[in-house]
Design a protein around this motif. Structure first.
Motif, PDB file in Angstrom:
ATOM      1  N   MET A  34      40.005  10.510  62.291  1.00  0.00           N
ATOM      2  CA  MET A  34      40.582  10.793  63.597  1.00  0.00           C
ATOM      3  C   MET A  34      39.922  12.012  64.245  1.00  0.00           C
ATOM      4  N   TYR A  35      39.669  13.032  63.454  1.00  0.00           N
ATOM      5  CA  TYR A  35      39.048  14.228  64.006  1.00  0.00           C
ATOM      6  C   TYR A  35      37.660  13.933  64.554  1.00  0.00           C
ATOM      7  N   GLU A  36      36.936  13.018  63.930  1.00  0.00           N
ATOM      8  CA  GLU A  36      35.580  12.688  64.372  1.00  0.00           C
ATOM      9  C   GLU A  36      35.543  12.308  65.846  1.00  0.00           C
ATOM     10  N   TYR A  37      36.580  11.576  66.308  1.00  0.00           N
ATOM     11  CA  TYR A  37      36.566  11.183  67.721  1.00  0.00           C
ATOM     12  C   TYR A  37      37.466  12.059  68.590  1.00  0.00           C
ATOM     13  N   SER A  38      38.544  12.598  68.025  1.00  0.00           N
ATOM     14  CA  SER A  38      39.489  13.366  68.843  1.00  0.00           C
ATOM     15  C   SER A  38      38.925  14.730  69.247  1.00  0.00           C
ATOM     16  N   ARG A  39      37.836  15.151  68.641  1.00  0.00           N
ATOM     17  CA  ARG A  39      37.204  16.422  69.024  1.00  0.00           C
ATOM     18  C   ARG A  39      36.234  16.263  70.191  1.00  0.00           C
ATOM     19  N   LEU A  40      35.969  15.029  70.632  1.00  0.00           N
ATOM     20  CA  LEU A  40      34.913  14.760  71.608  1.00  0.00           C
ATOM     21  C   LEU A  40      35.444  14.773  73.044  1.00  0.00           C
ATOM     22  N   PRO A  41      34.833  15.578  73.923  1.00  0.00           N
ATOM     23  CA  PRO A  41      35.277  15.623  75.324  1.00  0.00           C
ATOM     24  C   PRO A  41      35.187  14.270  76.017  1.00  0.00           C
ATOM     25  N   GLU A  42      34.200  13.449  75.667  1.00  0.00           N
ATOM     26  CA  GLU A  42      34.070  12.155  76.342  1.00  0.00           C
ATOM     27  C   GLU A  42      35.204  11.213  75.972  1.00  0.00           C
ATOM     28  N   VAL A  43      35.863  11.453  74.845  1.00  0.00           N
ATOM     29  CA  VAL A  43      36.998  10.627  74.445  1.00  0.00           C
ATOM     30  C   VAL A  43      38.252  11.029  75.210  1.00  0.00           C
ATOM     31  N   THR A  44      38.464  12.311  75.392  1.00  0.00           N
ATOM     32  CA  THR A  44      39.709  12.802  75.999  1.00  0.00           C
ATOM     33  C   THR A  44      39.605  13.012  77.508  1.00  0.00           C
ATOM     34  N   GLU A  45      38.457  12.695  78.090  1.00  0.00           N
ATOM     35  CA  GLU A  45      38.253  12.942  79.530  1.00  0.00           C
ATOM     36  C   GLU A  45      39.357  12.338  80.377  1.00  0.00           C
ATOM     37  N   TYR A  46      39.781  11.136  80.042  1.00  0.00           N
ATOM     38  CA  TYR A  46      40.797  10.444  80.840  1.00  0.00           C
ATOM     39  C   TYR A  46      42.135  10.334  80.115  1.00  0.00           C
ATOM     40  N   LEU A  47      42.367  11.214  79.155  1.00  0.00           N
ATOM     41  CA  LEU A  47      43.630  11.227  78.418  1.00  0.00           C
ATOM     42  C   LEU A  47      44.446  12.445  78.801  1.00  0.00           C
ATOM     43  N   LEU A  48      45.690  12.486  78.336  1.00  0.00           N
ATOM     44  CA  LEU A  48      46.581  13.589  78.688  1.00  0.00           C
ATOM     45  C   LEU A  48      46.369  14.806  77.812  1.00  0.00           C
ATOM     46  N   TRP A  49      45.635  14.659  76.699  1.00  0.00           N
ATOM     47  CA  TRP A  49      45.455  15.759  75.767  1.00  0.00           C
ATOM     48  C   TRP A  49      43.998  16.207  75.726  1.00  0.00           C
ATOM     49  N   TYR A  50      43.826  17.446  75.253  1.00  0.00           N
ATOM     50  CA  TYR A  50      42.497  18.049  75.160  1.00  0.00           C
ATOM     51  C   TYR A  50      41.867  17.742  73.802  1.00  0.00           C
ATOM     52  N   PRO A  51      40.547  17.887  73.682  1.00  0.00           N
ATOM     53  CA  PRO A  51      39.901  17.679  72.379  1.00  0.00           C
ATOM     54  C   PRO A  51      40.507  18.588  71.308  1.00  0.00           C
ATOM     55  N   HIS A  52      40.591  18.071  70.098  1.00  0.00           N
ATOM     56  CA  HIS A  52      41.096  18.866  68.982  1.00  0.00           C
ATOM     57  C   HIS A  52      40.077  19.938  68.606  1.00  0.00           C
ATOM     58  N   ASP A  53      40.570  21.128  68.321  1.00  0.00           N
ATOM     59  CA  ASP A  53      39.692  22.254  68.016  1.00  0.00           C
ATOM     60  C   ASP A  53      39.159  22.217  66.596  1.00  0.00           C
ATOM     61  N   ASN A  54      39.935  21.640  65.678  1.00  0.00           N
ATOM     62  CA  ASN A  54      39.546  21.643  64.272  1.00  0.00           C
ATOM     63  C   ASN A  54      40.360  20.576  63.525  1.00  0.00           C
ATOM     64  N   PRO A  55      39.946  20.247  62.288  1.00  0.00           N
ATOM     65  CA  PRO A  55      40.673  19.226  61.525  1.00  0.00           C
ATOM     66  C   PRO A  55      42.131  19.589  61.252  1.00  0.00           C
ATOM     67  N   ASP A  56      42.440  20.899  61.176  1.00  0.00           N
ATOM     68  CA  ASP A  56      43.829  21.300  60.939  1.00  0.00           C
ATOM     69  C   ASP A  56      44.741  20.826  62.070  1.00  0.00           C
ATOM     70  N   GLN A  57      44.233  20.900  63.300  1.00  0.00           N
ATOM     71  CA  GLN A  57      45.032  20.427  64.434  1.00  0.00           C
ATOM     72  C   GLN A  57      45.297  18.932  64.319  1.00  0.00           C
ATOM     73  N   THR A  58      44.288  18.192  63.921  1.00  0.00           N
ATOM     74  CA  THR A  58      44.451  16.750  63.728  1.00  0.00           C
ATOM     75  C   THR A  58      45.457  16.464  62.621  1.00  0.00           C
ATOM     76  N   TYR A  59      45.379  17.218  61.540  1.00  0.00           N
ATOM     77  CA  TYR A  59      46.288  17.009  60.407  1.00  0.00           C
ATOM     78  C   TYR A  59      47.727  17.281  60.818  1.00  0.00           C
ATOM     79  N   ARG A  60      47.942  18.352  61.582  1.00  0.00           N
ATOM     80  CA  ARG A  60      49.305  18.666  62.045  1.00  0.00           C
ATOM     81  C   ARG A  60      49.834  17.551  62.948  1.00  0.00           C
ATOM     82  N   ASN A  61      48.955  17.004  63.760  1.00  0.00           N
ATOM     83  CA  ASN A  61      49.355  15.883  64.614  1.00  0.00           C
ATOM     84  C   ASN A  61      49.788  14.688  63.769  1.00  0.00           C
ATOM     85  N   LEU A  62      49.040  14.404  62.718  1.00  0.00           N
ATOM     86  CA  LEU A  62      49.387  13.290  61.843  1.00  0.00           C
ATOM     87  C   LEU A  62      50.678  13.566  61.066  1.00  0.00           C
ATOM     88  N   GLU A  63      50.934  14.816  60.733  1.00  0.00           N
ATOM     89  CA  GLU A  63      52.205  15.158  60.095  1.00  0.00           C
ATOM     90  C   GLU A  63      53.379  14.855  61.033  1.00  0.00           C
TER      91      GLU A  63
END
Length: 205
Positions: A34-63
């Motif tokens: 998930m972090y591989e794509y959620s960190r990319l600006p081109e993925v989140t350009e048209y989404l409500l959330w910003y790119p993830h800063d690090n894998p810890d942020q992704t992990y907390r989201n999954l928790e």
């Protein structure tokens, strides 16, 4: 279908299988994919959330997702390439209006599978699940104006473009125009887009 019935289904979200994909519950072990794509600006350009800063942020989201699953209040599947086991995105429902038989669908995929028909395959399965399992009458999807790729996915899945809501949402400091596409039950033709597996704890009964 009542809200209580829907909660029961998503507490034990079933696995769906398509020709190339496995749609299953999101797990903590999906963090790196998930972090591989959620960190990319081109993925989140048209989404409500910003790119993830690090894998810890992704992990907390999954928790947080795990806690929402337990309450039956999270409606997304992990989109997994069956051949490789790689998790390449999510697809599911962003909201329900059971009083009026409506559901809104949403999806996000890694650029590594863009242009391969993965999004329409996942979305078609989730749409069919809505009509056949959830007694939904209308499935709709929204996109930010300019996100032509997302609109093409909707139309490939049989949705009809219905119009643009001007300056409908404030997203990342800008008022954005929002397009809407939808498909209703009377225009839906079952195609057998998925096979459903019962959760493992059902099989143990």
């Amino acid at each position: 279908m009542t809200k209580h019935q829907r909660i029961g289904i998503f507490k034990r979200i079933p696995t769906l299988r398509t020709e190339r994909l496995t749609l299953r519950r999101l797990n903590l072990s999906d963090c790196q994919d998930m972090y591989e794509y959620s960190r990319l600006p081109e993925v989140t350009e048209y989404l409500l959330w910003y790119p993830h800063d690090n894998p810890d942020q992704t992990y907390r989201n999954l928790e947080a997702v795990q806690a929402s699953y337990k309450r039956g209040q999270f409606y997304d599947w992990a989109v997994v390439l069956t051949e490789t086991g790689k998790m390449v995105g999510t697809c599911g429902f962003t909201s329900f209006d059971h009083e009026h038989g409506r559901a809104e669908i949403g999806y996000v995929l890694s650029p590594c599978v863009w242009g391969q028909g993965i999004a329409p395959e996942a979305v078609s399965a989730v749409m069919e699940f809505a009509f056949t399992e959830l007694d939904i009458n209308r499935v709709e999807a929204h996109y930010m104006e300019g996100n032509d790729r997302s609109r093409r996915v909707m139309e490939k899945c049989g949705m009809t473009f219905e119009g643009i809501f001007r300056q409908y949402m404030l997203v990342k400091g800008l008022y954005r125009n929002i397009g809407i596409c939808a498909l209703t039950r009377d225009g839906f033709t079952p195609r057998g887009c998925y096979q459903k597996e019962k959760p493992k704890h059902w099989l143990l009964r």
